[in-house]
Design an enzyme around this catalytic site. Structure first.
Site, PDB file in Angstrom:
ATOM      1  CD  GLU A 173      -2.843  -0.350   2.607  1.00  0.00           C
ATOM      2  OE1 GLU A 173      -3.441   0.686   2.903  1.00  0.00           O
ATOM      3  OE2 GLU A 173      -2.723  -1.320   3.381  1.00  0.00           O
ATOM      4  NE  ARG A 187       4.163  -8.508  11.530  1.00  0.00           N
ATOM      5  CZ  ARG A 187       3.874  -7.461  10.753  1.00  0.00           C
ATOM      6  NH1 ARG A 187       2.914  -7.542   9.860  1.00  0.00           N
ATOM      7  NH2 ARG A 187       4.529  -6.332  10.868  1.00  0.00           N
ATOM      8  CE  LYS A 237       3.025  -0.018   5.043  1.00  0.00           C
ATOM      9  NZ  LYS A 237       2.367   0.040   3.754  1.00  0.00           N
TER      10      LYS A 237
HETATM   11  P1  ATP Z   1       0.415  -1.550   7.376  1.00  0.00           P
HETATM   12  O1  ATP Z   1       1.435  -1.349   8.490  1.00  0.00           O
HETATM   13  O2  ATP Z   1      -0.029  -0.292   6.722  1.00  0.00           O
HETATM   14  O3  ATP Z   1      -0.655  -2.576   7.630  1.00  0.00           O
HETATM   15  P2  ATP Z   1       1.745  -3.528   5.903  1.00  0.00           P
HETATM   16  O4  ATP Z   1       2.984  -3.703   6.712  1.00  0.00           O
HETATM   17  O5  ATP Z   1       0.689  -4.561   5.857  1.00  0.00           O
HETATM   18  O6  ATP Z   1       1.208  -2.143   6.219  1.00  0.00           O
HETATM   19  P3  ATP Z   1       1.658  -3.436   3.047  1.00  0.00           P
HETATM   20  O7  ATP Z   1       2.070  -2.293   2.216  1.00  0.00           O
HETATM   21  O8  ATP Z   1       0.241  -3.847   3.039  1.00  0.00           O
HETATM   22  O9  ATP Z   1       2.187  -3.149   4.478  1.00  0.00           O
HETATM   23  O10 ATP Z   1       2.577  -4.685   2.792  1.00  0.00           O
HETATM   24  C1  ATP Z   1       3.014  -5.137   1.554  1.00  0.00           C
HETATM   25  C2  ATP Z   1       3.443  -6.557   1.693  1.00  0.00           C
HETATM   26  O11 ATP Z   1       4.504  -6.663   2.623  1.00  0.00           O
HETATM   27  C3  ATP Z   1       2.323  -7.439   2.178  1.00  0.00           C
HETATM   28  O12 ATP Z   1       2.214  -8.522   1.280  1.00  0.00           O
HETATM   29  C4  ATP Z   1       2.751  -7.898   3.522  1.00  0.00           C
HETATM   30  O13 ATP Z   1       2.414  -9.233   3.705  1.00  0.00           O
HETATM   31  C5  ATP Z   1       4.259  -7.737   3.496  1.00  0.00           C
HETATM   32  N1  ATP Z   1       4.764  -7.397   4.827  1.00  0.00           N
HETATM   33  C6  ATP Z   1       4.483  -6.310   5.549  1.00  0.00           C
HETATM   34  N2  ATP Z   1       5.089  -6.350   6.754  1.00  0.00           N
HETATM   35  C7  ATP Z   1       5.785  -7.510   6.788  1.00  0.00           C
HETATM   36  C8  ATP Z   1       6.619  -8.144   7.758  1.00  0.00           C
HETATM   37  N3  ATP Z   1       6.868  -7.604   8.950  1.00  0.00           N
HETATM   38  N4  ATP Z   1       7.169  -9.338   7.435  1.00  0.00           N
HETATM   39  C9  ATP Z   1       6.934  -9.891   6.242  1.00  0.00           C
HETATM   40  N5  ATP Z   1       6.164  -9.354   5.293  1.00  0.00           N
HETATM   41  C10 ATP Z   1       5.583  -8.180   5.549  1.00  0.00           C
HETATM   42 MG    MG Z   2      -1.361  -3.894   4.808  1.00  0.00          MG
END
Ligand code: ATP
Ligand code: MG
Length: 594
Positions: free
Chosen positions: A62, A297, A307
């Site tokens: 996003e 994650r 974020k």
């Molecule tokens: P928010 O904090 O806004 O929920 P998010 O961390 O989910 O954001 P996105 O931009 O939706 O961020 O994430 C993009 C991709 O990165 C998604 O497919 C998510 O699964 C992956 N991702 C985000 N954080 C992690 C993490 N800590 N470890 C592994 N993958 C991650």
């Molecule tokens: Mg997200």
């Protein structure tokens, strides 16, 4: 050649995702699929060519912030699997939520993916997409669901909806609007689209089962009314798809084969399949449709990977920006001195699992050391300088004489040549290398002890001078003639201590930023405390250091190993000709281990 730990490990360790992909490739699950050259519905792909990509993965951020080390794991995973299995990986901006996204982040996300060493282009395809381009299809699919009796417009209040959803022990209650006819629902949904209803007055819900033990299947909302300007579609829409509805459709239109997400989406998987099964049945999307797989994650000790909280650190100026070298953002890690190779190795080493855990920060630093050690040029630097005077220099070497010294650029790569510097009557040494009353096992400078100045001569300490506050202001020693490293007989005198130094005459002054962990607790932001109270007040210490003259004119972003001290990089923002600024990337050894 010396083997680094990185050489010793098998390049690719198998994991459950690799097994799933290998199994699909063996069975030819997706081998009959066609690709229309761009994302699209079933007809679009049917008119295309057999898909040359054996797998299609995607990384779907996003655009509402900068990417962090958790995203790096996901990028390495998705792009890495695509590369290893003859596929492609799409970069898709998941910009279906009009309120949160900002075009500012789009460029930084693209940069970060490329910097990590991955690309969404290949010979024939440019797989860079934005989910908002699929709004027309999403709307059409919603009408299809309504027409087939699989969706209805619900006009309960938000409160009623929440109450009637039930909870883990209590089944939900059907909405009074659930029994409307398809024709009624279609008319009402079009009124939603045409702006006839106020924001929040109604939602479109999929019709599944209000008694399902999986709450995600209790008629999830799929469209809401929201009068908000969208950066791509402007004011075309006043209804927007919910993430849970949009995401599977995005995957389907892009012909994704394996859609990898984090564990919190596990309970959404039945819904993902329900939705795509319905749309495939109706011939709207290509078959077989994508499948969702979940992995744990990344949680890294002492690091925040939210974020929202990272944005708070930036907005409240707790750090200097998204690219502050203490930030776990990709831009921050890069400025700190991390390399793409180190981050890729880290991602490979931590692997993928299906259960949440915390990875020790030392794993990230270890990957950095293991990738930098074989390549980083060596240099001497004195971070806490005190002057050492060789009191007999004029007699044994001659007044004003400077003696040439040299050292290998890299001990394992003689072909990289030598660094040159000079020694004279005065040199800078580390303050901690002198102790008036040496503790047991201290082999460095104290009165009467002999040490070698690395790549230089053996000296014998005679004493030190103190300032008004008792601090050491100068250390004195005598040079022992004919002991210079590399000259015949230089090792006739055996010493137990070797210390690093730089010449007062030719050293370059530098600002050195000594970074430490940003948080004082292992799992920041997870307890009852406000995470801001867990910030480490001592996470940045700036010192004025002296570095050897070979470092006088290096470009920003150049990495070195400062002997005895660790890895350092010239700062990408503040380092300039005549104003050397180094960041400490990490120390020589693991200082995080418990
Ligand atoms: P928010 O904090 O806004 O929920 P998010 O961390 O989910 O954001 P996105 O931009 O939706 O961020 O994430 C993009 C991709 O990165 C998604 O497919 C998510 O699964 C992956 N991702 C985000 N954080 C992690 C993490 N800590 N470890 C592994 N993958 C991650
Ligand atoms: Mg997200």
């Amino acid at each position: 050649m010396t083997a680094s730990p990185a050489d010793k490990e098998p390049l690719k360790t198998s994991n459950f995702l690799r097994q799933i992909i290998e199994n699909d490739l063996a069975k030819g699950t997706y081998s009959g699929r066609k690709w229309g050259g761009s994302p699209g519905d079933a007809a679009h792909h049917a008119a295309g060519q057999p898909d040359q990509a054996k797998v299609r993965m995607r990384f779907p951020p996003e655009p509402n912030g900068y990417l962090h080390v958790g995203h790096a794991k996901s990028i390495c995973l998705n792009f890495g699997l695509a590369r290893d299995y003859g596929g492609v990986c799409h970069l898709r901006f998941d910009d279906t939520n009009p309120e949160k996204e900002d075009a500012e982040y789009v460029d930084s996300i693209k940069d970060s993916v490329q910097w990590l060493g991955f690309d969404w282009h290949n010979a024939s395809e440019m797989n860079l997409y934005q989910a908002s381009d699929y709004f027309d299809f999403m709307y059409r699919a919603a009408e299809y669901l309504i027409e087939t009796g699989n969706a209805y417009v619900d006009e309960q209040s938000a409160d009623e909806m929440r109450q009637n959803r039930g909870d883990f022990v209590k089944p939900g209650i059907n909405s009074p609007f659930r029994a409307r006819t398809s024709a009624e629902n279609l008319a009402r949904f079009r009124e939603m689209r045409d702006g006839k209803l106020a924001d929040g007055a109604a939602v479109l819900r999929a019709k599944l089962d209000m008694a399902s033990p999986n709450i995600n299947l209790r008629d999830p909302a799929i469209y809401r009314i929201r009068r908000a300007h969208h950066h791509n579609t402007g004011d075309t829409w006043c209804i927007y798809p919910m993430y849970a509805y949009a995401h599977p459709i995005e995957d389907a239109l892009e012909n994704i084969t394996h859609s990898i997400c984090t564990l919190e989406f596990e309970d959404q998987r039945p819904w993902y399949d329900w939705l795509l099964d319905k749309l495939a049945e109706g011939g709207l999307i290509a078959s077989p449709h994508p499948r969702q797989y979940e992995f744990a994650r990344l949680n890294l000790t002492y690091v925040l990977t939210s974020k929202r909280k990272l944005a708070q650190l930036v907005n409240e100026k707790r750090v200097s920006g998204w690219d502050d070298p203490r930030m776990p953002t990709i831009v921050g890690l890069r400025r700190r001195g991390y390399t793409p190779e180190a981050i890729q190795l880290f991602a490979e080493r931590i692997g993928v699992t299906k259960s949440d855990s915390w990875i020790d920060y030392s794993t990230l630093e270890g990957a950095l050391r293991d990738t930098l050690d074989p390549i980083a040029p060596r240099a001497m630097a004195v971070l806490d300088p005190v002057k050492l005077v060789l009191t007999n220099w004029d007699e044994v070497m001659g007044a004003g004489v400077l003696d040439d010294c040299s050292a290998p650029v890299h001990p394992h790569h003689p072909e990289q040549g030598k660094r040159e510097f000079k020694i004279g009557k005065e040199v800078w040494i580390e303050r901690t290398d002198y102790e008036e009353t040496p503790p047991k096992g201290f082999f460095r400078l104290f009165p009467g002890n002999k040490v070698r100045l690395k790549y230089g001569h053996v000296i014998e300490c005679t004493g030190a001078t103190r300032g008004a506050n008792g601090e050491i202001t100068e250390v004195q020693a005598k040079l022992i003639p004919d002991t210079k490293s590399g000259t015949p007989g230089s090792d006739a005198i055996k010493v137990k201590g070797v210390i690093t130094w730089v010449g007062v005459n030719d050293a370059v002054q530098a600002e050195v930023r000594l970074y430490d962990r940003l948080f004082t607790v292992e799992h920041p932001g997870t307890g009852d405390k406000d995470f801001l109270e867990e910030l480490n007040a001592g996470s940045l210490k700036t010192v004025t250091a002296f570095v050897e003259p070979s470092l006088a004119d290096v470009p920003a972003g150049t990495r070195f190993q400062f002997e005895r001290h660790g890895y350092f990089v010239t700062d990408l923002k503040d380092h300039a000709a005549g104003k050397a600024v180094f960041n400490r990337v990490t120390g020589m050894k693991d200082s995080w281990a418990k």
